[in-house]
Design a protein around this motif. Sequence first.
Motif, PDB file in Angstrom:
ATOM      1  N   ASP A 176       0.805  -1.189  -0.205  1.00 44.79           N
ATOM      2  CA  ASP A 176       0.007   0.058  -0.068  1.00 44.79           C
ATOM      3  C   ASP A 176       0.768   1.079  -0.057  1.00 44.79           C
ATOM      4  O   ASP A 176       0.653   2.181  -0.914  1.00 44.79           O
ATOM      5  N   CYS A 177       1.652   1.230   0.820  1.00 42.79           N
ATOM      6  CA  CYS A 177       2.649   2.404   0.882  1.00 42.79           C
ATOM      7  C   CYS A 177       3.507   2.493  -0.320  1.00 42.79           C
ATOM      8  O   CYS A 177       3.829   3.820  -0.802  1.00 42.79           O
ATOM      9  N   ALA A 178       4.034   1.582  -0.847  1.00 52.43           N
ATOM     10  CA  ALA A 178       4.676   1.813  -2.117  1.00 52.43           C
ATOM     11  C   ALA A 178       3.991   1.989  -3.144  1.00 52.43           C
ATOM     12  O   ALA A 178       4.248   2.977  -3.942  1.00 52.43           O
ATOM     13  N   LEU A 179       2.619   1.812  -3.126  1.00 50.60           N
ATOM     14  CA  LEU A 179       1.616   2.096  -4.386  1.00 50.60           C
ATOM     15  C   LEU A 179       1.433   3.665  -4.197  1.00 50.60           C
ATOM     16  O   LEU A 179       1.339   4.323  -5.216  1.00 50.60           O
ATOM     17  N   GLU A 180       1.259   4.085  -3.037  1.00 49.56           N
ATOM     18  CA  GLU A 180       1.127   5.671  -2.751  1.00 49.56           C
ATOM     19  C   GLU A 180       2.119   6.203  -3.263  1.00 49.56           C
ATOM     20  O   GLU A 180       2.025   7.368  -3.746  1.00 49.56           O
ATOM     21  N   GLY A 181       3.255   5.643  -3.204  1.00 47.71           N
ATOM     22  CA  GLY A 181       4.691   6.455  -3.751  1.00 47.71           C
ATOM     23  C   GLY A 181       4.827   6.705  -5.312  1.00 47.71           C
ATOM     24  O   GLY A 181       5.660   7.327  -5.668  1.00 47.71           O
ATOM     25  N   ARG A 182       3.724   5.853  -5.941  1.00 43.64           N
ATOM     26  CA  ARG A 182       3.920   5.930  -7.373  1.00 43.64           C
ATOM     27  C   ARG A 182       3.018   6.715  -7.975  1.00 43.64           C
ATOM     28  O   ARG A 182       1.843   6.941  -7.415  1.00 43.64           O
ATOM     29  N   GLY A 183       3.210   7.103  -9.423  1.00 49.12           N
ATOM     30  CA  GLY A 183       2.086   7.881 -10.123  1.00 49.12           C
ATOM     31  C   GLY A 183       0.925   7.097 -10.320  1.00 49.12           C
ATOM     32  O   GLY A 183       0.827   5.971 -10.418  1.00 49.12           O
ATOM     33  N   PRO A 184      -0.325   7.719 -10.500  1.00 48.23           N
ATOM     34  CA  PRO A 184      -1.474   7.197 -10.742  1.00 48.23           C
ATOM     35  C   PRO A 184      -1.505   6.136 -11.959  1.00 48.23           C
ATOM     36  O   PRO A 184      -2.173   5.234 -12.066  1.00 48.23           O
ATOM     37  N   ASP A 185      -0.437   6.721 -13.127  1.00 47.19           N
ATOM     38  CA  ASP A 185      -0.612   5.700 -14.170  1.00 47.19           C
ATOM     39  C   ASP A 185       0.430   4.500 -14.078  1.00 47.19           C
ATOM     40  O   ASP A 185       0.867   3.792 -15.090  1.00 47.19           O
TER      41      ASP A 185
END
Lengths: 392, 392
Positions: A201-210
């Motif tokens: 979850d934390c890793a995904l939050e750090g990435r751009g929406p695309d």
Amino acid sequence: MTETTTDMSDATAGVTPVGVAGAPGTGVVGEGVPAQGPGDGHEASEILAAARVCVDPELHEAVDSLPGHLRRVARYHFGWEHADGTPAAGSAGKAIRPALVLAAVQALGGEPATAVRAATAVELIHNFTLLHDDVMDRDATRRHRPTAWSVFGVTDAILVGDALQALAQRLLAEDPHPAAPAAAARLARCVVELCAGQHADCALEGRGPDEVTLDECLAMAEAKTGALLGCACALGALYAGGGPEEVDALDGFGREAGLAFQLIDDVIGIWGDPGHTGKPAGADLTARKKSLPVVAALASGTPAAAELAALYAGSPGKGSPGKGEGEGHEERDGELERVARAVERAGGRDWAQAHAADRMSRAVGQLARAVPDPEAAGGLLALAEFVTRRTQ
Amino acid sequence: MTETTTDMSDATAGVTPVGVAGAPGTGVVGEGVPAQGPGDGHEASEILAAARVCVDPELHEAVDSLPGHLRRVARYHFGWEHADGTPAAGSAGKAIRPALVLAAVQALGGEPATAVRAATAVELIHNFTLLHDDVMDRDATRRHRPTAWSVFGVTDAILVGDALQALAQRLLAEDPHPAAPAAAARLARCVVELCAGQHADCALEGRGPDEVTLDECLAMAEAKTGALLGCACALGALYAGGGPEEVDALDGFGREAGLAFQLIDDVIGIWGDPGHTGKPAGADLTARKKSLPVVAALASGTPAAAELAALYAGSPGKGSPGKGEGEGHEERDGELERVARAVERAGGRDWAQAHAADRMSRAVGQLARAVPDPEAAGGLLALAEFVTRRTQ
């Protein structure tokens, strides 16, 4: 962040109408389940209340065994005390997970009273993850109150989370029930999965929406939310003396129901009613969370997806998240409305609702594998319905 | 902070001469223990090496069962990989705690090989506390390398700590040995005590030097450092089939030896040799730590105590802790020397050394209760000597 950290019982208590699937007034369980009966929510609230009554003495005893200050922080977290140590009438949530343990025992013909320690252990693990997730996510409120770390500091919140994990395992280690060692091992494996889910979850939050795929988000939600619901049901099956197939089927039931819950919770995070859920409408959008409806919308390839991507790439709306006062209120609301409409036009809302119904259907299928008798399965179905149902 | 977080095996590996008690060249065990034999350190290093060999396969298997990124952070923490994921030849410490588990089994006539999982579980718990304590204390280095949180972030360090606690309990839950449930319960209780100790440590650090009593500091050190050493020995006793009295006596042995270690480690933190210990001389003074010799000195009522209180009330010396380069080097060294001399003149060093000897004597007494045969007790004595001994 998506919501491991949501205490689903609170988030869905008396929720705003959220269309999930099927005709108005029916839940998502669908075929084979009567419109009245297990699915009407009435039985579920009784089951939850009964679980709370069963588990609370064990839970209090475990928490009160903590030394001095750790006990105080834990009692605050559970809503039993105010920050100054005076008694509070607050609720520690609706005990969905303990109720699943006990209902699973009953569904397989066991005696729920034998599994009270296991149910308490699951509740302790849930609360350990809430304490730690709030630290990591720097979430300021939990169950309508300031989070433990924001009151007592990060160190105490980490330590009390650690101690609650230990208490959970102590309860199982001291439980003479023959299923206790297998339950302890399964719960420990579940904790590792919860940790992996929170990391994702934390890793995904750090990435751009695309840069985020829907499959990744679903896998993360399964680990963060589905795993512990599945584990709760599996522990119930173990305590009822169920075989590996029954245990796995009940794990699958809880996981799928957990995914359905997460999807509905994400819908509420965009279109829900703050008065009922404790989460203001649009809060997930203000925080630019990559919740499941948003990611589905972004992946839709529609013109609205491109519009949404542009809006999400911009800075979050003015005004503090969760507050509607002060300057920028109207501007913020207007922007949130545009974002919410873009998610909806790109099909994010419809997808989430249809997918929630699909997950509930899979949950029901898993349950039927282990508990073919609908009468016996009624309690578990009612609980699954409860966490994803519309309000009346 | 005082040192739960110290990996004692590293901190005392080849330590600088620190006079503890008795004649030069003897350890603190004192009467009844020959100057050569268990106390000469030779056997201890063999015991430690053998424990590492026993435990490592189980430890690697447990850590490698973690999913993706959590595994990588854990492997970094254990020194098996560099931050970029390439293999590292680093050591995960000297396995004092697993060695105590296995030596305790042997001392009571059990078969150490049956307790490898328990020994591994203790090592996992130790490393879970190291990961979390480093986050709370914001310690930048551990075993001469950047701490996991400083490389991978606070979130990952918290999550991997959580996962290691879960792995430890999983190992015991899956262990068919009849002592495993009692061991799991005892280890879980120990985790709560470790958390309470860490809380007390942080709370003491927040108070003024004159607001801290020696009894509080000793109680904190027992919870932070003694508890897990005691638990390791107690688990060994359980796995050997020992009765409650033997288990309690071995717990007491480990606790007392742990206190002795802590006292010696605090002496090293003031007068030790950075080349050997990894902790620069005076580091605890630079950080204004209320370590045991300092608190004893402050409580002495001597003129030197007043001088020390005034020095401790001042701001820490210039120059970064642990570094001797740059401007302010000489000034810092001069100030540290004044503080160290004040602690010594106020009797802090003598008290710590005498008290360490007293604790070791109590440890030996506890050990004799459970293991009257000195031959059988030799391994545990050698390990206790090792963690508090002078170097050759």
